[in-house]
Structures are given as structure tokens and as C-alpha cells.
Design a protein around this motif. Sequence first.
Motif, PDB file in Angstrom:
ATOM      1  N   ILE A  39       0.796  -1.172   0.218  1.00  0.00           N
ATOM      2  CA  ILE A  39       0.084  -0.056   0.089  1.00  0.00           C
ATOM      3  C   ILE A  39       0.753   1.317  -0.039  1.00  0.00           C
ATOM      4  CG2 ILE A  39      -1.742   1.180   1.242  1.00  0.00           C
ATOM      5  CD1 ILE A  39      -2.889  -1.371   2.511  1.00  0.00           C
ATOM      6  N   ALA A  40       1.796   1.273   0.740  1.00  0.00           N
ATOM      7  CA  ALA A  40       2.775   2.501   0.934  1.00  0.00           C
ATOM      8  C   ALA A  40       3.320   2.560  -0.640  1.00  0.00           C
ATOM      9  CB  ALA A  40       3.920   2.298   1.910  1.00  0.00           C
ATOM     10  N   ALA A  41       3.610   1.440  -1.414  1.00  0.00           N
ATOM     11  CA  ALA A  41       4.616   1.579  -2.542  1.00  0.00           C
ATOM     12  C   ALA A  41       3.308   2.345  -3.642  1.00  0.00           C
ATOM     13  CB  ALA A  41       5.018   0.365  -2.953  1.00  0.00           C
ATOM     14  N   ARG A  42       2.164   1.913  -3.456  1.00  0.00           N
ATOM     15  CA  ARG A  42       1.068   2.446  -4.419  1.00  0.00           C
ATOM     16  C   ARG A  42       1.140   4.034  -4.273  1.00  0.00           C
ATOM     17  NH1 ARG A  42      -2.397  -2.138  -3.334  1.00  0.00           N
ATOM     18  NH2 ARG A  42      -3.816  -0.953  -1.897  1.00  0.00           N
ATOM     19  N   LEU A  43       1.409   4.170  -2.834  1.00  0.00           N
ATOM     20  CA  LEU A  43       0.887   5.834  -2.437  1.00  0.00           C
ATOM     21  C   LEU A  43       2.324   6.624  -2.995  1.00  0.00           C
ATOM     22  CD1 LEU A  43      -0.295   6.902   1.060  1.00  0.00           C
ATOM     23  CD2 LEU A  43       1.275   8.360  -0.248  1.00  0.00           C
ATOM     24  N   VAL A  44       3.474   6.045  -2.830  1.00  0.00           N
ATOM     25  CA  VAL A  44       4.667   6.707  -3.578  1.00  0.00           C
ATOM     26  C   VAL A  44       4.497   6.696  -5.064  1.00  0.00           C
ATOM     27  CG1 VAL A  44       7.198   6.547  -3.751  1.00  0.00           C
ATOM     28  CG2 VAL A  44       6.071   5.763  -1.473  1.00  0.00           C
ATOM     29  N   ALA A  45       4.196   5.500  -5.645  1.00  0.00           N
ATOM     30  CA  ALA A  45       4.119   5.494  -7.144  1.00  0.00           C
ATOM     31  C   ALA A  45       3.058   6.471  -7.604  1.00  0.00           C
ATOM     32  CB  ALA A  45       3.595   4.079  -7.492  1.00  0.00           C
ATOM     33  N   ARG A  46       2.047   6.738  -6.817  1.00  0.00           N
ATOM     34  CA  ARG A  46       0.679   7.593  -7.383  1.00  0.00           C
ATOM     35  C   ARG A  46       1.296   9.227  -7.350  1.00  0.00           C
ATOM     36  NH1 ARG A  46      -4.816   7.049  -4.051  1.00  0.00           N
ATOM     37  NH2 ARG A  46      -3.670   8.602  -2.683  1.00  0.00           N
ATOM     38  N   LEU A  47       2.311   9.477  -6.512  1.00  0.00           N
ATOM     39  CA  LEU A  47       2.730  10.912  -6.358  1.00  0.00           C
ATOM     40  C   LEU A  47       3.823  10.727  -7.466  1.00  0.00           C
ATOM     41  CD1 LEU A  47       3.481  13.580  -4.908  1.00  0.00           C
ATOM     42  CD2 LEU A  47       5.464  12.353  -4.076  1.00  0.00           C
ATOM     43  N   ILE A  48       4.598   9.917  -8.001  1.00  0.00           N
ATOM     44  CA  ILE A  48       5.615   9.953  -8.919  1.00  0.00           C
ATOM     45  C   ILE A  48       4.780   9.975 -10.152  1.00  0.00           C
ATOM     46  CG2 ILE A  48       7.335   8.627 -10.126  1.00  0.00           C
ATOM     47  CD1 ILE A  48       8.072   7.464  -7.545  1.00  0.00           C
TER      48      ILE A  48
END
Length: 256
Positions: free
Chosen positions: A15-24
Motif C-alpha cells: 500500500i505504501a508503494a502504491r502511495l509513492v507510485a501515485r505521487l511519482i
Amino acid sequence: MEIIIQPTPEAATAIAARLVARLIRKKPAAVLGLATGGTMEPLYRELVAQKLDWSRLTTFNLDEYVGIAPEHSQSYHRFMREKLLQHVNVAAANVNIPDGLAQDVPAACENYERKISAAGGIDLQLLGIGTHGHIGFNEPTSSLASRTRIKTLTPQTRRDNARYFGGEEQVPHHVITLGIGTILESRHCLLLAFGKQKARAIAAAVEGPITAMCPASVLQLHPRVTVFLDEAAAAELKLTDYYRWVYAQKPDWQRI
Ligand code: F6R
């Protein structure tokens, strides 16, 4: 503060990775604040696997040991290169990690702060937590207004990190770390903690009083913090039912 409790570190990391990826994806020229340590390794693996475009991103790492060269097996320069940077298309000129060999440490720290400001500030700051509540290497009793500077590690942190160095004697005493005041200026903080050894620090950081004895507790003052935990790290929290309910009821537009 949003508390997301998942059954396993893997589920929370995804879930954390999805959040970072969304920002990128949303902000290709974003400024990321990066952390090192065992907690971050699976997150970086997930991000690498997503094949995102890092070409316009700028990164600032939280900390580095003083007195060890970038090639040292335990330097954070090396950690970042091996776990993340060499696997993504980030521009070398946009990668910033404190210089553990700086001759003039105060000047290097001031320069680091200036570069963060010049880049427009940190959009998203990744954080792990020490077993006694440090963020970055801001050890207990660090000034809650501190800026990037040299710090002396506590015996607890040197014991905790001995596992990476193959013995406590090998762990440096000094580090350069982003200050707590600097961390608080980032726009969004993601704190990740897994395992029962983090449970006490997480309870103090999330539900305890704001105190320099648990530097992570200062995140209670930050307007946007998301905390990712597994069950073991959440074990000493009092309001876990509430956190789970809030997460389960999130409206679609807030879902990660
Ligand atoms: C590392 C850092 C530290 C670690 C913390 C947890 O850049 O700033 O605060 O995040 O010590 O380390 P691990 O994940 O190894 O338990």
C-alpha cells in the motif's frame, strides 16, 4: 495522522508503494525524501518492480554515517545505490545524500538544507523508526526544531544497527541527519514500522505525549502523516479498532 494496520509487512509495504507510485505519476518532478534500513528494502523492491519514470525526480536522503566512505559496505550511499538508485532512471545530479566524509560538516549541513529549499522542499518523506523512537538519526532528546546536523548515536541505536555491521564496535558513533524541523517541513510523511521490536516506539509516537524522548512523537504536529504497520508493530496501540474502522470506511476518493 492516519494509521494503516495490515496483517503483514508485505501487505503494508504494497500500500505504501502504491502511495509513492501515485505521487511519482502525478508529479513527475517531485522531491522525495528517502530513508535507509531494513524496513525500506521491500518498499524499494516494489518501487523498482513498478518501472516508474524517475528521470525528473529529485531525492534527498535522511542521513549518513560520519567517517565512512560512499563505497563502504554499510554506507547509506551504497545502500541506496544497491537497493534503489541503480535500478531506476534517476539522474545522478538529482540524487542527494549527506556526505559522511565532509571536511566542514556544519557547512555541508547548511548546504544540504539550502539544496532542499532550492528544490522546492520535500513532497514526500519516507521514515522508519528506531526502537526508542528516532526518525532519521534524531535520537531521543534531539531538538524538535533541529535542522540538518551532526548527531551522536545512542548506545541503543548502535546496538540495533550492529546487525548490519557485524558487531557493535564497527558501528560509527556519529552521523549527519536531517533535522526534525526539516522533516516537519515536508508535505507528507510516510512512517513504516514492522515487527514487535517497534511496538513500544510506535505506541509512544502515535498515542503518547509529544516529547523529545520519542522524536517520532513530533509527527503528531504534522498535518499529513500516514503510518503503515503490521500487526506486531501495532500491538501496543490502544485505538487499533478505531484505526481499522477508519481505514475500512475510507471513501473511494481517499483510497490508496
Ligand atoms: C535510516 C533512518 C533510521 C531508520 C530506523 C529504522 O535512514 O533514518 O531512522 O529508518 O533506524 O531502521 P530499520 O528499518 O533498519 O529498523
